[in-house]
Scaffold this active site. Structure first.
Site, short mmCIF file in Angstrom:
data_model
loop_
_atom_site.label_atom_id
_atom_site.label_comp_id
_atom_site.label_asym_id
_atom_site.label_seq_id
_atom_site.Cartn_x
_atom_site.Cartn_y
_atom_site.Cartn_z
N ALA A 135 -3.50 -12.15 -9.51
CA ALA A 135 -3.23 -12.07 -8.07
C ALA A 135 -4.56 -11.70 -7.40
CB ALA A 135 -2.18 -11.02 -7.79
N THR A 185 -6.51 -3.71 -2.77
CA THR A 185 -5.93 -4.33 -3.95
C THR A 185 -4.51 -4.80 -3.63
OG1 THR A 185 -5.61 -4.05 -6.34
CG2 THR A 185 -5.08 -2.15 -4.97
N ASN A 186 -3.70 -5.09 -4.63
CA ASN A 186 -2.33 -5.54 -4.39
C ASN A 186 -1.42 -5.04 -5.51
OD1 ASN A 186 -2.22 -7.58 -6.62
ND2 ASN A 186 -3.91 -8.46 -5.45
N LYS A 187 -0.14 -5.41 -5.45
CA LYS A 187 0.87 -4.82 -6.34
C LYS A 187 0.98 -5.47 -7.71
CE LYS A 187 4.89 -3.89 -4.29
NZ LYS A 187 6.00 -4.05 -3.31
#
Ligand code: C5P
Length: 212
Positions: free
Chosen positions: A88, A21-23
């Site tokens: 995102a 995943t990402n921030k």
């Protein structure tokens, strides 16, 4: 107006208990959804997993993977007057996802990734979307040039660019400072809360709707 918004990160499974995943916190997209619902627009919010409360009076469709987000956007975008892609989205996903937990074995392990479909990049052609199209660009260098290149490549009417190398704005922050990149010019919006910027971005997107 009918407004479709994507928000949050995606989750790409590695095995049944792990994911990439990402921030992204989802705060920017949810702020736009709030602003749009407050102004009595019909909002479809298609979101990856976040810690945020779902705004009142929006149609909320939770998703996890990019492939799921792609399918939901493809299904609903035809009804939208304005589509705002603030999610995102993971560019790559694991090539194979076993149905059992991967056991540790050697000292190193290689994970093969394959490209995800570009949802925003599919809007104009694959989905034949003709409404107002707003993309986001999270960049660490050459903000304006990269955003303009994205605007042209993906057929956007507006790209909202933010510099994610700065700690005080962008990912997971409550504040943001953005550059609005249009086909023929750019304009800066000074730093403010994502709540405030949500209203401004919505307003700027609605200005692009042709008079009926
Ligand atoms: O090319 P890049 O991923 O930087 O473009 C960012 C924009 O494209 C964002 O608006 C994001 O929501 C959208 N995007 C998408 N699907 C992807 C990748 C990005 O909709 N697979």
């Amino acid at each position: 107006m009918n407004i479709l918004i994507t928000a949050g990160p995606t989750r790409e499974p590695i095995d049944p208990v792990r994911f990439l995943t990402n921030k992204s916190s989802g705060k920017m997209g949810y702020a736009i959804a709030h602003a749009a619902a407050d102004a009595s627009h019909r909002v479809i919010l298609i979101s990856g997993p976040t810690q945020l409360d779902v705004p009142d009076r929006v149609d909320y469709i939770p998703v996890e993977t990019t492939a799921e987000m792609y399918a939901v956007v493809e299904h609903w975008i035809g009804k939208a007057d304005v589509a705002i892609f603030s999610a995102a989205v993971a560019d790559y996903r694991p090539a194979q996802v076993p149905d059992h937990k991967i056991k540790k074995s050697g000292e190193t392990m290689t994970l093969e990734l394959v490209r995800n479909p570009d949802i925003l990049g599919s809007a104009r052609n694959a989905f034949d979307y003709r409404g107002v199209l707003v993309g986001f660009a999270a960049e660490t260098e050459n903000l304006e040039d990269n955003a303009r290149e994205k605007l042209e490549r993906k057929g956007c009417d507006l790209v909202v660019a933010n510099d994610v190398s700065r700690k005080d704005i962008g990912f997971d922050s409550n504040d943001n400072e953005v550059l609005l990149v249009y086909p023929d010019h750019s304009e800066g919006v000074e730093k403010g809360s994502k709540h405030h910027l949500g209203h401004i971005i919505l307003e700027k997107a609605l200005e692009l709707v042709p008079p009926s």
